[in-house]
Design a protein around this motif. Structure first.
Motif, PDB file in Angstrom:
ATOM      1  N   ILE A 149      33.389  22.105 -38.679  1.00 28.61           N
ATOM      2  CA  ILE A 149      32.278  22.430 -37.693  1.00 28.61           C
ATOM      3  C   ILE A 149      31.336  20.952 -37.259  1.00 28.61           C
ATOM      4  CG2 ILE A 149      30.102  23.665 -37.044  1.00 28.61           C
ATOM      5  CD1 ILE A 149      30.701  25.624 -39.174  1.00 28.61           C
ATOM      6  N   GLU A 150      31.176  20.893 -36.138  1.00 24.42           N
ATOM      7  CA  GLU A 150      30.265  19.712 -35.363  1.00 24.42           C
ATOM      8  C   GLU A 150      28.839  20.330 -35.199  1.00 24.42           C
ATOM      9  OE1 GLU A 150      32.041  18.374 -31.895  1.00 24.42           O
ATOM     10  OE2 GLU A 150      33.954  17.538 -32.730  1.00 24.42           O
ATOM     11  N   PHE A 151      27.984  19.718 -36.014  1.00 25.21           N
ATOM     12  CA  PHE A 151      26.613  19.961 -35.972  1.00 25.21           C
ATOM     13  C   PHE A 151      25.867  19.159 -35.316  1.00 25.21           C
ATOM     14  CE2 PHE A 151      28.167  22.080 -40.174  1.00 25.21           C
ATOM     15  CZ  PHE A 151      27.784  23.383 -39.616  1.00 25.21           C
ATOM     16  N   TYR A 152      24.964  19.743 -34.442  1.00 27.17           N
ATOM     17  CA  TYR A 152      24.174  18.828 -33.399  1.00 27.17           C
ATOM     18  C   TYR A 152      22.474  19.084 -33.937  1.00 27.17           C
ATOM     19  CZ  TYR A 152      28.259  18.019 -30.584  1.00 27.17           C
ATOM     20  OH  TYR A 152      29.492  17.705 -30.350  1.00 27.17           O
ATOM     21  N   GLY A 153      22.018  18.205 -34.699  1.00 27.79           N
ATOM     22  CA  GLY A 153      20.752  18.685 -35.126  1.00 27.79           C
ATOM     23  C   GLY A 153      19.539  18.229 -34.085  1.00 27.79           C
ATOM     24  N   VAL A 154      18.646  19.390 -33.916  1.00 26.09           N
ATOM     25  CA  VAL A 154      17.599  18.952 -32.940  1.00 26.09           C
ATOM     26  C   VAL A 154      16.191  19.370 -33.606  1.00 26.09           C
ATOM     27  CG1 VAL A 154      18.820  19.535 -31.008  1.00 26.09           C
ATOM     28  CG2 VAL A 154      17.762  21.395 -32.200  1.00 26.09           C
ATOM     29  N   LYS A 155      14.997  18.460 -33.211  1.00 27.43           N
ATOM     30  CA  LYS A 155      13.847  18.769 -33.889  1.00 27.43           C
ATOM     31  C   LYS A 155      13.006  19.687 -32.903  1.00 27.43           C
ATOM     32  CE  LYS A 155      14.092  14.137 -36.244  1.00 27.43           C
ATOM     33  NZ  LYS A 155      13.369  12.753 -36.407  1.00 27.43           N
ATOM     34  N   ASN A 156      13.330  19.645 -31.636  1.00 28.32           N
ATOM     35  CA  ASN A 156      12.392  20.338 -30.772  1.00 28.32           C
ATOM     36  C   ASN A 156      13.358  21.089 -29.562  1.00 28.32           C
ATOM     37  OD1 ASN A 156      12.605  18.300 -28.889  1.00 28.32           O
ATOM     38  ND2 ASN A 156      11.177  17.300 -30.210  1.00 28.32           N
ATOM     39  N   LEU A 157      12.570  21.695 -28.632  1.00 30.53           N
ATOM     40  CA  LEU A 157      13.335  22.283 -27.700  1.00 30.53           C
ATOM     41  C   LEU A 157      13.808  21.396 -26.893  1.00 30.53           C
ATOM     42  CD1 LEU A 157      14.176  24.832 -25.962  1.00 30.53           C
ATOM     43  CD2 LEU A 157      11.696  24.828 -25.086  1.00 30.53           C
ATOM     44  N   GLN A 158      13.171  20.377 -26.478  1.00 33.48           N
ATOM     45  CA  GLN A 158      13.511  19.230 -25.542  1.00 33.48           C
ATOM     46  C   GLN A 158      14.904  18.563 -25.984  1.00 33.48           C
ATOM     47  OE1 GLN A 158      11.990  18.576 -22.614  1.00 33.48           O
ATOM     48  NE2 GLN A 158      13.949  17.554 -22.196  1.00 33.48           N
ATOM     49  N   ASP A 159      14.996  18.219 -27.370  1.00 37.65           N
ATOM     50  CA  ASP A 159      16.117  17.869 -28.053  1.00 37.65           C
ATOM     51  C   ASP A 159      17.429  18.552 -27.673  1.00 37.65           C
ATOM     52  OD1 ASP A 159      14.735  15.726 -28.943  1.00 37.65           O
ATOM     53  OD2 ASP A 159      14.789  16.372 -30.747  1.00 37.65           O
ATOM     54  N   ALA A 160      17.309  19.925 -27.766  1.00 43.50           N
ATOM     55  CA  ALA A 160      18.420  21.019 -27.441  1.00 43.50           C
ATOM     56  C   ALA A 160      18.670  20.943 -25.870  1.00 43.50           C
ATOM     57  CB  ALA A 160      17.876  22.220 -28.026  1.00 43.50           C
ATOM     58  N   ILE A 161      17.727  20.966 -25.411  1.00 45.64           N
ATOM     59  CA  ILE A 161      18.080  20.845 -23.681  1.00 45.64           C
ATOM     60  C   ILE A 161      18.937  19.746 -23.306  1.00 45.64           C
ATOM     61  CG2 ILE A 161      17.251  20.560 -21.275  1.00 45.64           C
ATOM     62  CD1 ILE A 161      14.921  22.427 -22.354  1.00 45.64           C
ATOM     63  N   GLU A 162      18.604  18.590 -23.999  1.00 46.79           N
ATOM     64  CA  GLU A 162      19.275  17.165 -23.723  1.00 46.79           C
ATOM     65  C   GLU A 162      20.746  17.375 -24.326  1.00 46.79           C
ATOM     66  OE1 GLU A 162      18.375  14.551 -22.063  1.00 46.79           O
ATOM     67  OE2 GLU A 162      16.577  15.798 -21.464  1.00 46.79           O
ATOM     68  N   VAL A 163      20.983  17.946 -25.300  1.00 38.22           N
ATOM     69  CA  VAL A 163      22.446  18.237 -25.888  1.00 38.22           C
ATOM     70  C   VAL A 163      23.185  19.010 -24.906  1.00 38.22           C
ATOM     71  CG1 VAL A 163      23.695  19.266 -27.649  1.00 38.22           C
ATOM     72  CG2 VAL A 163      21.571  18.137 -28.227  1.00 38.22           C
ATOM     73  N   LEU A 164      22.743  20.098 -24.417  1.00 44.14           N
ATOM     74  CA  LEU A 164      23.353  20.791 -23.402  1.00 44.14           C
ATOM     75  C   LEU A 164      23.681  20.279 -22.127  1.00 44.14           C
ATOM     76  CD1 LEU A 164      22.245  24.513 -24.415  1.00 44.14           C
ATOM     77  CD2 LEU A 164      24.291  23.398 -25.168  1.00 44.14           C
ATOM     78  N   LYS A 165      22.692  19.460 -21.588  1.00 47.75           N
ATOM     79  CA  LYS A 165      22.961  18.919 -20.394  1.00 47.75           C
ATOM     80  C   LYS A 165      23.871  17.617 -20.400  1.00 47.75           C
ATOM     81  CE  LYS A 165      18.304  19.507 -18.062  1.00 47.75           C
ATOM     82  NZ  LYS A 165      17.131  18.800 -17.412  1.00 47.75           N
ATOM     83  N   ASN A 166      23.973  17.151 -21.627  1.00 50.24           N
ATOM     84  CA  ASN A 166      24.906  16.008 -22.038  1.00 50.24           C
ATOM     85  C   ASN A 166      26.073  16.384 -22.705  1.00 50.24           C
ATOM     86  OD1 ASN A 166      23.148  13.762 -20.313  1.00 50.24           O
ATOM     87  ND2 ASN A 166      21.748  14.642 -21.865  1.00 50.24           N
TER      88      ASN A 166
END
Length: 503
Positions: A149-166
């Motif tokens: 599994i590839e895990f993308y760790g995020v600290k806040n909502l903004q980080d998660a939005i950036e992951v999905l945008k890019n």
């Protein structure tokens, strides 16, 4: 319509939940449908606050969040982040359906860890339905142990939005990490072990027959019953047996960690098998699991891949002992309720300990037994023949003597178990000897002619059941493994017969 994936529990297994959203024109509203629990419906306020705290304007539309399938009850705060991302990224044209998103939101938009996340992720990985996931950053250290599994760790909502945008260019947050314990490899499978012995067999003085039986039981995962006077060492041997059990595969270690997380215990990823020891006053539900609305796991399920120890065996209720026959035979436990039907794996090594009579002095050379024959018979009748037939080995413990000395250490016994384990794996055997199927018995439990003659004689003399015959073959196979013998010899069958229960 946008869609990401999350998961919820059904029993101890994870079920994939597709989180869908539509934002349509109409009076502003925010509704969540799909049999959502209170913890999910409360997510509406957390999502609103998190979006507004991060400079997002909450859309003045009719927002509908659907959790599919609609007939599955969902619960848990891990849905917060997926709901917030669907609202925030409604205008994003990229396909998000392959992403799994987990995380509880704080009012300021920070993404928090959920202790239920690890068993959820492990279950999804075992089902091979997940390839990449957005998770809380503080969970990465534990989750990195789960393979594929590839895990993308995020600290806040903004980080998660950036992951999905890019998502085309973003890289996983952490590489997969290996289990940090010694191992040996056979047929491209790694078997991990640890040389820590918190309780050592060198503390047990005398009791050579019982220690030999414990070695055989450990090497083959054979159910065993110790009978002896109070204080002769039954519980001492049982508690030390855990540390000499066979090495563990990575998926077994992860399963143990999953059970630890279900008990709200921090997983340690150590190749030590579980040991569960319920008290004889435990209820049927606490031992086997249950609940009126949700079937929770019990001691039998938590002992999976480890030891289930019943001390003072005849004092357990008749219902518990008779219900134990099914998981001892099938290695599974089924719980049926009006609202749910759940099946748990329960592949355990059963250890029982009992006194020879109610007062405990029947086998004692120095103390007088205070029980009459009726009391002794009533005490022993609490264990039915069908239950005892599922016990592979029965050991009568010796009296403690002044000149008793320690003989083997746990390290020495563990080395013998490891060697026997390697011997069985090299011949292509996947299961422990005690768990062999009928077809595997025919394949792996090959008896020499003299050994077969001894077994045939025992069958006719002692009127053994089919189950008893198979158990003698399997115990003989383990004794042969300890001797590094391909074929089962006469001496191996004779020793296996010596551990059978005498009527």
């Amino acid at each position: 319509m946008k869609k990401v994936s999350c998961a919820t529990y059904e029993g101890i297994d994870a079920k994939v939940v597709h989180v869908e959203s539509t934002l349509t024109k109409g009076l502003p509203s925010f509704s969540i449908v799909g049999i959502a629990s209170a913890s999910i419906t409360e997510a509406k306020e957390r999502v609103k606050s998190a979006l507004l705290s991060n400079e997002f304007s909450f859309p003045p539309k009719r927002i509908t969040i659907n959790l599919a399938p609609s007939d599955l009850k969902k619960e848990g705060s891990q849905f917060d982040l997926s709901i917030a991302l669907l609202v925030a990224l409604d205008s994003l044209e990229d396909d998000l359906s392959e992403w799994f998103v987990f995380g509880e939101l704080g009012l300021d938009g920070c993404v928090k860890e959920n202790i239920q996340l690890y068993p959820l992720m492990l279950s999804l990985a075992n089902q091979k339905v997940i390839s990449k996931a957005i998770v809380p950053f503080e969970s990465l250290k534990k989750l990195s142990k789960i393979p594929n599994i590839e895990f993308y760790g995020v600290k806040n909502l903004q980080d998660a939005i950036e992951v999905l945008k890019n998502q085309e260019t973003v890289s996983p947050s952490i590489e997969q990490t290996e289990i940090a314990y010694p191992y040996y490899e056979i047929k491209q499978e790694k078997y991990y072990y640890v040389n820590d012995y918190d309780e050592d067999f060198s503390d047990v003085k005398g009791q050579e027959i019982a220690k030999r039986a414990a070695l055989i039981s450990s090497a083959g995962f054979h159910n065993i019953l110790f009978e002896g006077s109070p204080g002769c060492g039954k519980s001492m041997i049982a508690s030390r047996l855990r540390y000499i059990l066979p090495p563990m595969k990575s998926d077994e270690i992860l399963d143990v960690a999953k059970l630890q997380a279900l008990e709200l215990v921090e997983p340690d990823f150590k190749p030590h098998r579980n040991m569960r020891s319920p008290h004889h006053s435990s209820t049927l539900a606490s031992v086997f699991g249950g609940g009126s609305h949700k079937a929770m796991i019990g001691e039998v399920g938590l002992a999976h891949n480890g030891i289930l120890f019943f001390d003072e065996l005849p004092h357990f209720s008749k219902n518990i002992l008779e219900a134990l026959r099914e998981p001892m035979q099938d290695n599974r436990i089924r719980i049926s309720r009006v609202n749910s039907k759940v099946e748990y794996p329960s592949n355990f090594l059963f250890i029982g300990a009992m006194n020879p009579c109610p007062c405990g002095n029947l086998l004692n050379e120095h103390l007088e037994c205070r029980c009459n024959e009726l009391e002794i018979q009533r005490y022993k009748n609490k264990l039915s023949d069908p239950f005892l037939d599922r016990i592979d080995m029965n050991v009568v413990m010796q009296n403690v003597k002044a000149d008793d000395k320690p003989s083997f250490s746990s390290k020495e016994l563990h080395r013998k178990v490891v060697e026997a384990h390697m011997f069985s794996k090299k011949r292509g055997q996947n299961s422990f000897n005690a768990k062999l199927s009928d077809a595997e018995i025919e394949k792996f439990c090959v008896l020499e002619s003299e050994a077969q003659d001894v077994l045939d004689m025992a069958v006719s003399r002692f009127t053994l059941s089919f189950r008893s015959i198979k158990k003698i073959q399997k115990v003989s196979r383990t004794i042969a493994d300890l001797d590094a013998s391909e074929a089962i010899q006469k001496s191996h069958v004779l020793e296996a017969l010596s551990y059978r229960r005498r009527s």
